[in-house]
Design a protein around this motif. Structure first.
Motif, short mmCIF file in Angstrom:
data_model
loop_
_atom_site.label_atom_id
_atom_site.label_comp_id
_atom_site.label_asym_id
_atom_site.label_seq_id
_atom_site.Cartn_x
_atom_site.Cartn_y
_atom_site.Cartn_z
N TYR A 222 -33.81 -100.85 -5.35
CA TYR A 222 -34.70 -101.48 -6.34
C TYR A 222 -36.16 -101.44 -5.89
O TYR A 222 -37.07 -101.33 -6.70
CB TYR A 222 -34.26 -102.92 -6.60
CG TYR A 222 -34.63 -103.90 -5.51
CD1 TYR A 222 -35.84 -104.60 -5.56
CD2 TYR A 222 -33.78 -104.13 -4.44
CE1 TYR A 222 -36.18 -105.48 -4.57
CE2 TYR A 222 -34.12 -105.01 -3.44
CZ TYR A 222 -35.33 -105.70 -3.50
OH TYR A 222 -35.67 -106.57 -2.51
N TYR A 223 -36.37 -101.54 -4.55
CA TYR A 223 -37.74 -101.58 -4.05
C TYR A 223 -38.41 -100.21 -4.09
O TYR A 223 -39.62 -100.10 -3.87
CB TYR A 223 -37.80 -102.16 -2.63
CG TYR A 223 -36.86 -101.53 -1.64
CD1 TYR A 223 -37.20 -100.35 -0.97
CD2 TYR A 223 -35.61 -102.10 -1.39
CE1 TYR A 223 -36.33 -99.77 -0.06
CE2 TYR A 223 -34.74 -101.52 -0.48
CZ TYR A 223 -35.10 -100.36 0.18
OH TYR A 223 -34.23 -99.78 1.08
N GLU A 224 -37.63 -99.14 -4.35
CA GLU A 224 -38.21 -97.81 -4.52
C GLU A 224 -38.22 -97.38 -5.98
O GLU A 224 -38.77 -96.33 -6.31
CB GLU A 224 -37.41 -96.79 -3.68
CG GLU A 224 -37.55 -97.00 -2.18
CD GLU A 224 -36.79 -95.94 -1.38
OE1 GLU A 224 -36.20 -95.03 -2.02
OE2 GLU A 224 -36.79 -96.02 -0.14
N ASN A 225 -37.62 -98.19 -6.83
CA ASN A 225 -37.55 -97.88 -8.25
C ASN A 225 -38.79 -98.45 -8.95
O ASN A 225 -38.97 -99.67 -9.01
CB ASN A 225 -36.28 -98.49 -8.85
CG ASN A 225 -36.09 -98.11 -10.31
OD1 ASN A 225 -37.02 -97.68 -10.98
ND2 ASN A 225 -34.88 -98.28 -10.81
N PRO A 226 -39.67 -97.59 -9.50
CA PRO A 226 -40.91 -98.08 -10.12
C PRO A 226 -40.67 -98.86 -11.41
O PRO A 226 -41.60 -99.49 -11.93
CB PRO A 226 -41.69 -96.79 -10.40
CG PRO A 226 -40.64 -95.74 -10.54
CD PRO A 226 -39.56 -96.12 -9.58
N PHE A 227 -39.43 -98.85 -11.93
CA PHE A 227 -39.15 -99.56 -13.19
C PHE A 227 -38.44 -100.89 -12.97
O PHE A 227 -38.19 -101.63 -13.92
CB PHE A 227 -38.30 -98.67 -14.11
CG PHE A 227 -38.90 -97.32 -14.34
CD1 PHE A 227 -40.11 -97.19 -14.98
CD2 PHE A 227 -38.25 -96.18 -13.88
CE1 PHE A 227 -40.68 -95.94 -15.18
CE2 PHE A 227 -38.81 -94.92 -14.07
CZ PHE A 227 -40.03 -94.80 -14.73
N ALA A 228 -38.07 -101.19 -11.72
CA ALA A 228 -37.40 -102.45 -11.40
C ALA A 228 -38.44 -103.47 -10.95
O ALA A 228 -39.23 -103.20 -10.05
CB ALA A 228 -36.36 -102.23 -10.30
N ASN A 229 -38.44 -104.64 -11.57
CA ASN A 229 -39.41 -105.69 -11.24
C ASN A 229 -40.84 -105.17 -11.26
O ASN A 229 -41.64 -105.42 -10.36
CB ASN A 229 -39.11 -106.31 -9.88
CG ASN A 229 -37.81 -107.08 -9.87
OD1 ASN A 229 -37.40 -107.63 -10.89
ND2 ASN A 229 -37.13 -107.10 -8.74
N ARG A 230 -41.14 -104.40 -12.29
CA ARG A 230 -42.45 -103.76 -12.43
C ARG A 230 -43.57 -104.81 -12.45
O ARG A 230 -43.50 -105.79 -13.17
CB ARG A 230 -42.48 -102.93 -13.71
CG ARG A 230 -43.71 -102.05 -13.87
CD ARG A 230 -43.54 -101.19 -15.11
NE ARG A 230 -44.68 -100.35 -15.37
CZ ARG A 230 -44.88 -99.15 -14.83
NH1 ARG A 230 -43.98 -98.67 -13.99
NH2 ARG A 230 -45.94 -98.44 -15.12
N ALA A 231 -44.60 -104.59 -11.64
CA ALA A 231 -45.77 -105.48 -11.57
C ALA A 231 -45.37 -106.94 -11.32
O ALA A 231 -45.94 -107.86 -11.90
CB ALA A 231 -46.59 -105.37 -12.85
N TRP A 232 -44.41 -107.16 -10.42
CA TRP A 232 -43.89 -108.51 -10.17
C TRP A 232 -44.99 -109.47 -9.73
O TRP A 232 -45.09 -110.59 -10.22
CB TRP A 232 -42.80 -108.45 -9.11
CG TRP A 232 -42.11 -109.77 -8.90
CD1 TRP A 232 -40.97 -110.20 -9.51
CD2 TRP A 232 -42.52 -110.82 -8.03
NE1 TRP A 232 -40.65 -111.47 -9.08
CE2 TRP A 232 -41.60 -111.88 -8.17
CE3 TRP A 232 -43.60 -110.99 -7.15
CZ2 TRP A 232 -41.71 -113.08 -7.46
CZ3 TRP A 232 -43.72 -112.19 -6.45
CH2 TRP A 232 -42.78 -113.21 -6.61
#
Length: 274
Positions: free
Chosen positions: A203-213
């Motif tokens: 998830y931490y490498e996925n740009p669409f997961a938790n975007r702009a958290w």
């Protein structure tokens, strides 16, 4: 900190003790002339800014704009007293004390016609604003309403509501960002793609997961904390001055008490998300 304007209450006190005369010894120059024009200058004895005459770095900005640090002089004597060696702070304090002792018990106030003129000008201004908003707007169906009859309480309530609506919209954007990853995965499956490789990405490498958290959970909430705190400060400051001339406005007086309580509570407990 930026130079602060002199408070109206301080100006009234200065005028009340001025005798309507320049404070320089022997000067007979009036402060308010026969046309009700202010023809003098409010002077800082110890300068309001670091490059000014007799600047005192140990003062704070409230002390710099206080009654004790201000003197009303004609232009000629304002310029003359800028000679620091000839006019050190102690000499200016003596000039102020002597002048106020001589004139402080004399009654002097600004002619009410000045206030009446300002009031008349503002009534005309608001009438023109209402006309422009209601009858001269190029596309009436899209015009933003400007209601000149709203009370201070109603205006500030509308401000808080606008801030609340803006916060609600940012929360909606945050929720959409949270669902973005699932929506992309569902779209890939619907299009017939094998999502095994996609699902294997942490998830931490996925740009669409938790975007702009951080923006949505720290940055934006902290900015809204700033906004609501500033709005409350402005309301208290405004109502403080407003009630000096509208003491019989019971609704606004009640709101003033509430706003002061709310600001005090924020001063004790408001903080940033981290």
């Amino acid at each position: 900190m930026a130079r602060l304007p002199v408070k109206p209450s301080t100006l009234r006190a200065l005028f009340a003790k001025s005798g309507n005369l320049c404070a320089y010894p022997g000067c007979t120059h009036e402060l308010i002339n026969t046309k009700n024009k202010f023809v003098a200058e409010v002077c800082h004895m110890e300068a309001a800014e670091s490059k000014g005459e007799r600047y005192n770095p140990t003062q704070n900005d409230e002390q710099r704009r206080s009654f004790d640090n201000l003197l009303i002089l004609c232009h000629k004597h304002h310029v003359e007293t800028d000679e620091v060696e000839e006019y050190p702070i102690q000499r200016l304090r003596e000039i102020k004390a002597t002048h106020e002792a001589a004139h402080g018990k004399k009654t002097f106030k600004v002619d009410e016609s000045v206030i009446f003129q300002l009031e008349s000008e503002m009534l005309k201004y608001w009438a023109d604003v209402e006309k422009a908003n209601n009858f001269e707007y190029v596309a009436p169906e899209f015009s933003v309403e400007i209601d000149k009859n709203k009370s201070p309480k109603e205006l500030f309530a509308a401000l808080y509501e606008a801030a609340s609506n803006l916060e609600e919209f940012t929360n909606m954007l945050r929720e959409w960002n949270y669902t973005l990853d699932n929506e992309i995965r569902s779209f890939l499956l619907k299009a017939g793609y094998d999502t095994t490789s996609y699902d294997a990405i942490p998830y931490y490498e996925n740009p669409f997961a938790n975007r702009a958290w951080e923006i949505h959970n720290l940055g934006i909430p902290n900015k809204f904390t700033d906004l609501t705190t500033l709005l409350l400060q402005v309301e208290v400051r405004f109502l403080e001055e407003y009630l000096k001339t509208h003491a019989n406005d019971g609704v606004t007086t009640l709101r003033f008490k509430e706003a002061k309580t709310e600001l005090m509570e924020m001063a004790r407990s408001a903080g940033y998300a981290d």
